[in-house]
Design a protein around this motif. Sequence first.
Motif, PDB file in Angstrom:
ATOM      1  N   ALA A 139      15.548  14.226 -13.083  1.00 33.24           N
ATOM      2  CA  ALA A 139      16.076  13.753 -11.806  1.00 33.24           C
ATOM      3  C   ALA A 139      15.512  12.379 -11.449  1.00 33.24           C
ATOM      4  CB  ALA A 139      15.735  14.754 -10.709  1.00 33.24           C
ATOM      5  N   LYS A 140      16.390  11.522 -10.952  1.00 30.46           N
ATOM      6  CA  LYS A 140      15.963  10.209 -10.480  1.00 30.46           C
ATOM      7  C   LYS A 140      15.411  10.354  -9.062  1.00 30.46           C
ATOM      8  CE  LYS A 140      18.575   6.746 -11.499  1.00 30.46           C
ATOM      9  NZ  LYS A 140      19.691   5.772 -11.521  1.00 30.46           N
ATOM     10  N   PRO A 141      14.248   9.767  -8.759  1.00 35.64           N
ATOM     11  CA  PRO A 141      13.688   9.905  -7.412  1.00 35.64           C
ATOM     12  C   PRO A 141      14.455   9.071  -6.396  1.00 35.64           C
ATOM     13  CG  PRO A 141      12.352   8.398  -8.701  1.00 35.64           C
ATOM     14  CD  PRO A 141      13.388   8.960  -9.645  1.00 35.64           C
ATOM     15  N   ASP A 142      14.278   9.415  -5.133  1.00 38.93           N
ATOM     16  CA  ASP A 142      14.863   8.616  -4.054  1.00 38.93           C
ATOM     17  C   ASP A 142      14.037   7.364  -3.795  1.00 38.93           C
ATOM     18  OD1 ASP A 142      17.041  10.485  -3.188  1.00 38.93           O
ATOM     19  OD2 ASP A 142      15.328  11.789  -2.852  1.00 38.93           O
ATOM     20  N   ILE A 143      12.719   7.481  -4.000  1.00 33.19           N
ATOM     21  CA  ILE A 143      11.805   6.362  -3.774  1.00 33.19           C
ATOM     22  C   ILE A 143      10.784   6.321  -4.904  1.00 33.19           C
ATOM     23  CG2 ILE A 143       9.987   5.425  -2.266  1.00 33.19           C
ATOM     24  CD1 ILE A 143      11.431   6.702   0.098  1.00 33.19           C
ATOM     25  N   CYS A 144      10.529   5.136  -5.419  1.00 32.01           N
ATOM     26  CA  CYS A 144       9.419   4.911  -6.339  1.00 32.01           C
ATOM     27  C   CYS A 144       8.339   4.113  -5.607  1.00 32.01           C
ATOM     28  CB  CYS A 144       9.879   4.133  -7.573  1.00 32.01           C
ATOM     29  SG  CYS A 144      10.683   5.140  -8.826  1.00 32.01           S
ATOM     30  N   ILE A 145       7.115   4.605  -5.639  1.00 30.07           N
ATOM     31  CA  ILE A 145       5.994   3.877  -5.057  1.00 30.07           C
ATOM     32  C   ILE A 145       5.236   3.209  -6.195  1.00 30.07           C
ATOM     33  CG2 ILE A 145       3.846   4.044  -3.761  1.00 30.07           C
ATOM     34  CD1 ILE A 145       4.991   6.360  -2.228  1.00 30.07           C
ATOM     35  N   ALA A 156      16.893  -0.344 -10.702  1.00 30.31           N
ATOM     36  CA  ALA A 156      17.359  -1.279  -9.676  1.00 30.31           C
ATOM     37  C   ALA A 156      17.992  -0.578  -8.481  1.00 30.31           C
ATOM     38  CB  ALA A 156      18.352  -2.260 -10.290  1.00 30.31           C
ATOM     39  N   ASP A 157      18.497   0.641  -8.672  1.00 29.50           N
ATOM     40  CA  ASP A 157      19.191   1.326  -7.589  1.00 29.50           C
ATOM     41  C   ASP A 157      18.291   2.320  -6.836  1.00 29.50           C
ATOM     42  OD1 ASP A 157      18.977   2.957  -9.790  1.00 29.50           O
ATOM     43  OD2 ASP A 157      20.909   3.947  -9.495  1.00 29.50           O
ATOM     44  N   VAL A 158      16.997   2.274  -7.084  1.00 30.82           N
ATOM     45  CA  VAL A 158      16.060   3.179  -6.417  1.00 30.82           C
ATOM     46  C   VAL A 158      15.214   2.387  -5.412  1.00 30.82           C
ATOM     47  CG1 VAL A 158      14.051   4.677  -6.746  1.00 30.82           C
ATOM     48  CG2 VAL A 158      15.968   4.782  -8.348  1.00 30.82           C
ATOM     49  N   PHE A 159      15.073   2.911  -4.214  1.00 26.84           N
ATOM     50  CA  PHE A 159      14.220   2.262  -3.229  1.00 26.84           C
ATOM     51  C   PHE A 159      12.786   2.197  -3.747  1.00 26.84           C
ATOM     52  CE2 PHE A 159      17.543   3.444  -0.079  1.00 26.84           C
ATOM     53  CZ  PHE A 159      17.708   2.190   0.498  1.00 26.84           C
ATOM     54  N   THR A 160      12.136   1.060  -3.494  1.00 21.82           N
ATOM     55  CA  THR A 160      10.791   0.833  -4.002  1.00 21.82           C
ATOM     56  C   THR A 160       9.834   0.533  -2.860  1.00 21.82           C
ATOM     57  OG1 THR A 160      11.703  -0.071  -6.061  1.00 21.82           O
ATOM     58  CG2 THR A 160       9.389  -0.552  -5.579  1.00 21.82           C
ATOM     59  N   GLY A 161       8.674   1.194  -2.893  1.00 18.46           N
ATOM     60  CA  GLY A 161       7.626   0.944  -1.916  1.00 18.46           C
ATOM     61  C   GLY A 161       6.327   0.593  -2.618  1.00 18.46           C
ATOM     62  N   GLY A 162       5.415   0.000  -1.877  1.00 20.84           N
ATOM     63  CA  GLY A 162       4.085  -0.322  -2.394  1.00 20.84           C
ATOM     64  C   GLY A 162       3.160  -0.577  -1.228  1.00 20.84           C
ATOM     65  N   TYR A 163       2.120   0.236  -1.067  1.00 25.00           N
ATOM     66  CA  TYR A 163       1.324   0.216   0.163  1.00 25.00           C
ATOM     67  C   TYR A 163      -0.147  -0.118  -0.062  1.00 25.00           C
ATOM     68  CZ  TYR A 163       5.642   2.453   1.460  1.00 25.00           C
ATOM     69  OH  TYR A 163       6.977   2.715   1.633  1.00 25.00           O
ATOM     70  N   ALA A 164      -0.461  -0.647  -1.254  1.00 21.37           N
ATOM     71  CA  ALA A 164      -1.841  -1.076  -1.517  1.00 21.37           C
ATOM     72  C   ALA A 164      -2.335  -2.138  -0.526  1.00 21.37           C
ATOM     73  CB  ALA A 164      -1.958  -1.587  -2.955  1.00 21.37           C
ATOM     74  N   PRO A 165      -1.471  -3.046  -0.019  1.00 18.91           N
ATOM     75  CA  PRO A 165      -1.962  -4.040   0.952  1.00 18.91           C
ATOM     76  C   PRO A 165      -2.534  -3.422   2.226  1.00 18.91           C
ATOM     77  CG  PRO A 165       0.154  -4.720   0.054  1.00 18.91           C
ATOM     78  CD  PRO A 165      -0.063  -3.315  -0.419  1.00 18.91           C
ATOM     79  N   ILE A 166      -2.228  -2.161   2.502  1.00 13.68           N
ATOM     80  CA  ILE A 166      -2.772  -1.501   3.694  1.00 13.68           C
ATOM     81  C   ILE A 166      -4.183  -0.987   3.441  1.00 13.68           C
ATOM     82  CG2 ILE A 166      -2.519   0.512   5.217  1.00 13.68           C
ATOM     83  CD1 ILE A 166       0.497   0.195   4.941  1.00 13.68           C
ATOM     84  N   PHE A 167      -4.442  -0.502   2.229  1.00 11.78           N
ATOM     85  CA  PHE A 167      -5.695   0.204   1.941  1.00 11.78           C
ATOM     86  C   PHE A 167      -6.698  -0.603   1.141  1.00 11.78           C
ATOM     87  CE2 PHE A 167      -2.129   3.282   1.922  1.00 11.78           C
ATOM     88  CZ  PHE A 167      -2.420   3.924   3.109  1.00 11.78           C
TER      89      PHE A 167
END
Length: 356
Positions: free
Chosen positions: A253-259, A278-289
């Motif tokens: 299964a393809k995920p809805d979001i890749c972090i 390219a069609d999967v939403f991408t997040g990255g939250y290292a700048p917070i922590f």
Amino acid sequence: MNIAGIGIVSTRGRGIESLDIALREGWVIPSQTKSRNDQNTFYPVYRVGQETINDINLLRKIRRADRFSKMAALAAWDAVADSGIQINDKESAIGIILATAFGPHVTTFRFLDDIIDYGDGSVSPTTFSHSVHNAAVSYISTVLNCRGPTLTLTQFTSPIHQALILAQAWLEEGRCKYVLTGCVDECGNVMEYICNQKLRIANDGKIKPFNFSTLPSAVPGEGSVFFMTTLEKCQNKYCKMIQVSLNNCETEAKPDICIVEADGMAGYETTYRNTVPADVFTGGYAPIFGSMKIISAFHCAAGALMLKKQIKYACPVQNNPYDLNLITKTEPAEIKQICCIRKNCANETKVIRLMR
């Protein structure tokens, strides 16, 4: 394996609500610390505030604990409280697994300094006992009054992944009904110096997780995250952890979001370039922590919170040279699956996959 509760101690505060607030607020300017080589030079660091770990009532039993152990104990306590699970005085059904990359190195170097200054016959036995990696998990079991199995795992490349795989094994073999699984790392003067010498420190204080550079920018960080994991049904379920992998991210299964977990700690991050569809939403939250070997735990907590709340959080730093499908706005969304991806210089892929 279900995530029944989460506890977190980070530069942005303590508790799951602090995580939600941090993800909504996005990037903030890190604190500044002096260079050990040049007192006129400062560089950014994400350090946990002293006020965050000053819980007098909770820490009364472990008042001699060092900062490393306090961060771990507070995050572990909050994970249990968040789960709603009641611990009986004679309960042995809760196991504890603590993962760390560097252990209590601040205390260890303090102990070594004391040997140089005072000789090996005059150093503090308390300092020595806290330099042992297993001290933190012992403090956790003391605070929680748990009598189940405990283990400390030290590993540089994938500490939280190793801990979660072991937790799954404990649960499946019936050793425990619940496993409190988490990690902690501290950023002391020595670690700050090493990062300043070996890594490219971001002068503007911003980690850019989507630049996928041969020389990425880092900002040292610290903190602790714990998950209450179980195979049982639970009243405060965040999500299921359906995959923890050390060498691949293949799935049907393809995920809805890749972090994307790029945080500048690797020598280079070009191996991320072809990771996210390219069609999967991408997040990255290292700048917070901040940049940490245990950053995967923080991203896992963020993903679990997104699945529970059905909210996708905007990326805090949105530099996007490779035209990824970034999450640019915090808003409600239907999310069924999230994949957290961590890569290293050897192109090894570590994955934590979460499902609603």
